[in-house]
Design an enzyme around this catalytic site. Sequence first.
Site, PDB file in Angstrom:
ATOM      1  CE  LYS A  45      36.684 -66.063 -40.537  1.00  0.00           C
ATOM      2  NZ  LYS A  45      36.402 -67.174 -38.293  1.00  0.00           N
ATOM      3  N   GLY A  46      36.527 -59.324 -38.764  1.00  0.00           N
ATOM      4  CA  GLY A  46      36.081 -58.222 -37.845  1.00  0.00           C
ATOM      5  C   GLY A  46      35.551 -57.096 -38.173  1.00  0.00           C
ATOM      6  CG  ASP A 105      46.862 -53.696 -30.749  1.00  0.00           C
ATOM      7  OD1 ASP A 105      46.505 -53.127 -29.908  1.00  0.00           O
ATOM      8  OD2 ASP A 105      46.747 -55.091 -31.413  1.00  0.00           O
ATOM      9  NE  ARG A 167      34.432 -63.952 -36.047  1.00  0.00           N
ATOM     10  CZ  ARG A 167      36.107 -63.401 -36.471  1.00  0.00           C
ATOM     11  NH1 ARG A 167      36.350 -61.880 -36.211  1.00  0.00           N
ATOM     12  NH2 ARG A 167      36.966 -64.213 -36.244  1.00  0.00           N
TER      13      ARG A 167
END
Length: 184
Positions: A45-46, A105, A167
Amino acid sequence: MDGHDDRRLDVLITAEELAVRVAEMARQTAEAIECRETIAVVALKGGLIFASDLVRHLPDLRALDFVQARSYGAQTAPSGEVRIVRDVETPVAGKDVLLIDDILDTGNTSATLLDHLRAQGARTVELVTLLDKPSRRQVPVEPLAVGFEVPDVFVVGYGMDFAERYRHLPYIASLEAGEDRAKT
Ligand code: 5GP
Ligand code: MG
């Protein structure tokens, strides 16, 4: 226990800085690939908010689709395991694909998604990522474009969450536990 009231947000990247940089990234992307032949794939979703801003700066696209991988739960530490929980509906075999993700990351999530799209027979697969934490990398990944390098802090906002919160924020902030919060 829900300690969210004790957490502190420190703005790292403002909404204005995001808008300028995302427009630049779109120009860079459009120069590097043939957008009208490209299927943009948003990593949910990011990547949602970033992608929605980015694609509106792209001159053309063949299609827009979504994929979702899960590597984090409600914690801030990676599990090491990446599962694809939602796949693209658009056939990508023989097509050019642009994966749009929020943050690199360790690199495990993006690398897994890139491999997955290649395994479906995509002709080319490129990655655009808003944020990069190069100090954390475990798997080599070479994005077409990176918005901002950030230090090894946990960030939220502009699509990115902590336990599904934050978010919606229009900026990117670091999230810190509340113990060091000055009580004023
Ligand atoms: P990686 O697989 O590269 O270690 O992690 C990538 C995914 O982990 C990102 O797409 C994002 O969902 C999540 N992630 C990594 N770092 C952060 C962070 O600082 N904040 C948030 N909210 N998510 C992160
Ligand atoms: Mg992600």
